[in-house]
Design a protein around this motif. Sequence first.
Motif, PDB file in Angstrom:
ATOM      1  N   SER A  94      41.986  44.508  46.363  1.00 18.93           N
ATOM      2  CA  SER A  94      42.501  44.972  44.947  1.00 18.93           C
ATOM      3  C   SER A  94      43.685  44.239  44.357  1.00 18.93           C
ATOM      4  CB  SER A  94      43.375  47.089  45.547  1.00 18.93           C
ATOM      5  OG  SER A  94      44.009  46.641  46.707  1.00 18.93           O
ATOM      6  N   ASP A  96      46.972  44.284  44.517  1.00 19.68           N
ATOM      7  CA  ASP A  96      48.005  45.609  45.223  1.00 19.68           C
ATOM      8  C   ASP A  96      47.451  44.871  45.888  1.00 19.68           C
ATOM      9  OD1 ASP A  96      48.545  47.735  43.572  1.00 19.68           O
ATOM     10  OD2 ASP A  96      47.573  49.091  44.590  1.00 19.68           O
ATOM     11  N   GLU A  97      46.776  44.629  47.031  1.00 20.32           N
ATOM     12  CA  GLU A  97      46.369  43.971  47.839  1.00 20.32           C
ATOM     13  C   GLU A  97      46.271  41.657  47.774  1.00 20.32           C
ATOM     14  OE1 GLU A  97      43.328  43.820  50.954  1.00 20.32           O
ATOM     15  OE2 GLU A  97      42.413  45.451  49.447  1.00 20.32           O
ATOM     16  N   THR A  99      48.828  41.856  45.079  1.00 23.31           N
ATOM     17  CA  THR A  99      50.348  41.370  44.876  1.00 23.31           C
ATOM     18  C   THR A  99      51.069  41.561  46.467  1.00 23.31           C
ATOM     19  OG1 THR A  99      51.159  43.858  44.492  1.00 23.31           O
ATOM     20  CG2 THR A  99      50.278  42.276  42.546  1.00 23.31           C
ATOM     21  N   ARG A 100      50.325  41.964  47.643  1.00 24.33           N
ATOM     22  CA  ARG A 100      51.314  42.100  48.344  1.00 24.33           C
ATOM     23  C   ARG A 100      51.014  40.133  49.538  1.00 24.33           C
ATOM     24  NH1 ARG A 100      48.747  47.311  49.103  1.00 24.33           N
ATOM     25  NH2 ARG A 100      47.807  46.603  50.572  1.00 24.33           N
ATOM     26  N   THR A 128      54.437  36.366  41.839  1.00 29.31           N
ATOM     27  CA  THR A 128      55.259  37.758  42.371  1.00 29.31           C
ATOM     28  C   THR A 128      55.334  38.355  41.384  1.00 29.31           C
ATOM     29  OG1 THR A 128      57.035  36.679  42.849  1.00 29.31           O
ATOM     30  CG2 THR A 128      56.198  36.945  44.653  1.00 29.31           C
ATOM     31  N   GLU A 132      47.970  42.082  37.021  1.00 31.85           N
ATOM     32  CA  GLU A 132      46.428  42.172  36.723  1.00 31.85           C
ATOM     33  C   GLU A 132      45.946  41.999  35.608  1.00 31.85           C
ATOM     34  OE1 GLU A 132      43.346  45.096  38.429  1.00 31.85           O
ATOM     35  OE2 GLU A 132      45.379  45.960  38.949  1.00 31.85           O
TER      36      GLU A 132
END
Length: 271
Positions: A94, A96-97, A99-100, A128, A132
């Motif tokens: 994902s 989200d992964e 961006t982490r 950072t 997406e």
Amino acid sequence: MKFDPDDCCVLNGGDGAWAFASLAEQLSSTLGIPISERAQGFNYVLHLDSIETDFAGESFIPLSAIRTAADKRQTAAAFARHSVPTPRTRLLESFDEVTRFVPANPQSEWCLKYPTGCGANGHRLIGTDSGEPPNWPRPFVVQEFIRLERPEVYRLYGAGGELFGWVARRFPEGTHPSPWVAHARGARYELAGDAPQQAIDVATAALQAAGLLASFGCVDLLKRSSGEWVALEVGTDGIYNHVDRDLNIPSLERDLLDRIADAFRRWVREG
């Protein structure tokens, strides 16, 4: 087994055959076998729309290896399984992964690689605050970006288990370089002398991991500032794309075709 051209072909049919037409003519002439829209006993596969369901015969370049070379997700997984030295690479399910992961690893620059593109099409640096990208295939291929003072990528070719043709891909002096050292972006090939043994070892491991060592493929490599060689990706001929022959180095272009022909004929005789 005797080499019988009548039981061999350069397989190139279907709607996408036009993209391989020039290469098909080159291979047909050098290998001494016809171009066909139907599979024969021994095939140099370039294109067939129904390859998954309609292919009968043997393929010089294994179809599984063609799929691996064409998809950077599969390539990254194969390299990881076989411990091929590469830039740090993660397959993340994902965004989200993603961006982490990027801010948690600030010691490196990171790029997002479009998994089925060629010529660096779609690749982008990612930070950072990156958004997406729409309609991006999963998993995301996030790779360490190795920044060089002079952008350059090296390449080795392999045919029938033998490596050859050490070249560098660089931007001509006076041109504005791209972070992506691709021929399609203006980089040009030049002979680079003798390949270092570590580069040969890494390229051999990469071709072996992708299933290409016994047939035909190429490996793109970078040299870290530490001196370590790492494999970026592999390429081969067939179905989705093909290895660039427009090198502007006539001796290597000829050698490339001759070595492929020797390897193909040997494969048929041993079949």
